[in-house]
Scaffold this motif. Sequence first.
Motif, PDB file in Angstrom:
ATOM      1  N   ARG A 148      36.743  69.398  83.470  1.00  0.00           N
ATOM      2  CA  ARG A 148      35.610  68.875  84.221  1.00  0.00           C
ATOM      3  C   ARG A 148      35.071  69.706  85.325  1.00  0.00           C
ATOM      4  N   GLN A 149      35.858  70.181  85.959  1.00  0.00           N
ATOM      5  CA  GLN A 149      35.507  71.431  87.105  1.00  0.00           C
ATOM      6  C   GLN A 149      34.644  72.306  86.503  1.00  0.00           C
ATOM      7  N   LYS A 150      35.024  73.007  85.234  1.00  0.00           N
ATOM      8  CA  LYS A 150      34.086  73.998  84.548  1.00  0.00           C
ATOM      9  C   LYS A 150      32.838  73.498  84.079  1.00  0.00           C
ATOM     10  N   PHE A 151      32.940  72.246  83.593  1.00  0.00           N
ATOM     11  CA  PHE A 151      31.628  71.987  82.872  1.00  0.00           C
ATOM     12  C   PHE A 151      30.736  71.177  83.547  1.00  0.00           C
ATOM     13  N   ASP A 152      31.287  70.778  84.717  1.00  0.00           N
ATOM     14  CA  ASP A 152      30.253  69.969  85.596  1.00  0.00           C
ATOM     15  C   ASP A 152      30.894  70.290  87.249  1.00  0.00           C
TER      16      ASP A 152
END
Lengths: 383, 478
Positions: free
Chosen positions: A368-372
């Motif tokens: 999630r941190q990478k995509f958003d």
Amino acid sequence: MSILAARNAGYFEERDRLADQIRAGGPFLCCGQGTSRIGLADGVALSAPGEAWDYDPSALTLTVAAGVPLETVEAVLASENQRLAFEPPDMRGLLGRAGAPSIGGVLAGNLSGPRRVGVGACRDFCLGVEFIDGRGQVVKNGGRVMKNVTGLDLVKLMAGSHGTLGLITEVSLKVAPIPEMSATLMIEGLGEAEAVQALSTALGTPFDVTGAAHLREDGAGGASRTLIRLEGFENSLRYRMGALQEALKRFGDSDILWDATANAGIWQAIRDVSRFHAAGGDVWRVSVKPSEAAALVQALDPLDVIYDWGGNRLWLLTEAGSDLRAKMAATGTKAHATLIRASDATKRRLGVFHSDNPVTARLAAGLRQKFDPDQKFNRGMMG
Amino acid sequence: MEMPVPKPGVLARKPELVTRLRAVLPHDAVIDAPEEVKAYECDALTAYRCAPLLAVLPASTEEVSAVLKICHDMGVPVVPRGAGTSLAGGSLPTADSVILGVARLREVLEVNYPDRYIRVQTGMTNLSVTGAVESDGFFYAPDPSSQLACAISGNIAMNSGGAHCLKYGVTTNNLLGVTMVMADGEVVEIGGAEMEAAGLDLLGLICGSEGQLGVVTEATLRILPKPEGARPVLMGFDSNEVAGACVADIIRSGLIPVAIEFMDRPIIRATEAFAKAGYPECEALLIVEVEGSEQEIADQLARIIGIAERHNPVEIRESQSADESARIWLGRKSAFGAMGQMGDYICLDGTIPVGELPNVLKRIGELGEEYGHMVGNVFHAGDGNMHPLILFNANEPGQLASAEALGAEILKLCVDVGGCLTGEHGVGVEKRDLMTHQFAPADLEAQMAVKDVFDPKWLLNPAKVFPLHVSDSRRADG
């Protein structure tokens, strides 16, 4: 290259407008019309583009803008005698929602119905996606061909991500022909452990079972029903039904329901969990090994239960606010539970999704941190 | 093939690495003698070879974890290896890498018929999984043609398919759970015997990740009841277009054959000369196999033949016995061997939308002539998964390079008509540098971001999948 953008100026413009909006703002709520949303989140609602199509019936593939209503997709497929084989449920009745479910929402929730036990889940029919990530980047993965191992499979990741990784804008799906006929074998009066054994026995035959469910006796005094669906060409279906009856003889007498409308009704009710629509209480969806299902249900002692997928999926109706997971933990089961219907307060207190594996939780948070990175999408939706 | 420059720091610390690995593994599980590590210098993509620094053969998840901890600590790249049957160079070593072979992980851990799964260690071969359950009437469905030799670990890494995946799906559709060791040695359980993930579908991400995300040591696999019977029909046509149209009509009809195999004229000729299966002289052959009871098979074949007859077939041969079935499959199964008799070959596996079959076959023929290589096509037509076999002579200078250049053209063609670079073999090193043809920078960035999460130091299976110039900055950080 987007499949739809090349030929649909409207899709292209709408997608890029959404990307601009995502870059500039947030937080957003990505859940289409919200008809199947189970997690809690707030934000400005984003709607995926609609209307764009690329359907090739002779290749059994469909690419469609994610905002297209599921009903439209199903109608167009039906006009070519095809369908979505994974039988997506309509969650509106259970969740008390209005609006038109979108195909993107089906994918985001990895929504699959009773046929999943025989043919696979929504994610197994997803060939490709395009989505906009939290930085407003348009990302494509997979494609519109049946076999594709090129690069990492983000299609599966997006299926069931509940809009927490990006706004899905385009989906490519494998579709299936509608079989000539469908019929249901029914055994009445079995206890739950025995019923699951009957379902397992049926699923252990080579007769291509595409539905395996068990319902408790109803309030009106009707007996419990163990239901097994077969589909196909008429001759083949008649042969397999006969053979299946023989294989299940030890579970008692069985009836075969041949009527098309009756069959459709039975399985649609299981698909949409209709039995619990009007009933008060919370609804949980439990994923468990079938051979442990009946004992688990006994330990959890719900108000009512629907066994689907041969006992692999359970819908449990429980007293409002009760902590089913705490009871499950006491049994030592590896099963996991999702809280589908409850008050917001209960969902906040108990959590919607099951998370007892610190490593997968860490990996999911990392993704999630990478995509958003700025947590723009469905903040808090999946915990 | 460009490979990263070996890390001098790693090469220099080989003795220390060997000592540390021997402290956690039996002596014979650490292979460091140069003449012995040479056995791991390539997989089935034999054109590329590079001996690894050393090889290890752990026998348990705990040993795999111990190895990865040490390698992670010392910054040593690790190349996971199943049975070494990758056609894409999926387990090609780098000179500074440790080959982590799963050959000693061969136990069946659990068989559960009521819940229809088997749990195995991933060094087991594909066929031995079926072997473990077939006497009880079950089988494991994915059937790559290397199934006698290939390991489940490699099947999971490449999301392997096979001839029968038209009905049963590929590995990802038959995988329920894994035990995986992360790059830093941490062990994680993902999925299980249940049909649904508790959160994000990490299992779907891991399957087909080509050893980029972790080393899968145990797998829970779906097993299925064996069909009552199966029988094929062989059908010859006088053009690829007509055979392609027949495939489309069969698919639309509502029938679900377990396999639809397509052979073009060069392949028919080569296999006739080699295996003498008695195939008719024609431009295109289809083998369509169906399953069920005797009566169901007869009904389905009658429907298929009815469809084929509308396309003026040159010949239709319905198998009436096991012996005839074997003869029909003989040519198809000998196709690779037949081409191998005629010279060296490269086998590609790009996938295309099935409607593009005739057009793509024609263009492949033209490209073959342009480049001066014979190309035979034998493939899974039901799902558009091509297998062009490009013949060349490895002993003639320049031939490999020109065959590879032709292969690249064909794969780009597959992408350009709406398909993809690889349908079942994987990217490996073979198609790595073509990835930018299929994917935009943001598409590759998203995939690499996933690897960042699972393997932040980029130590697992270096130089595969992602073009080196695209992944440069990340690998430098490692």
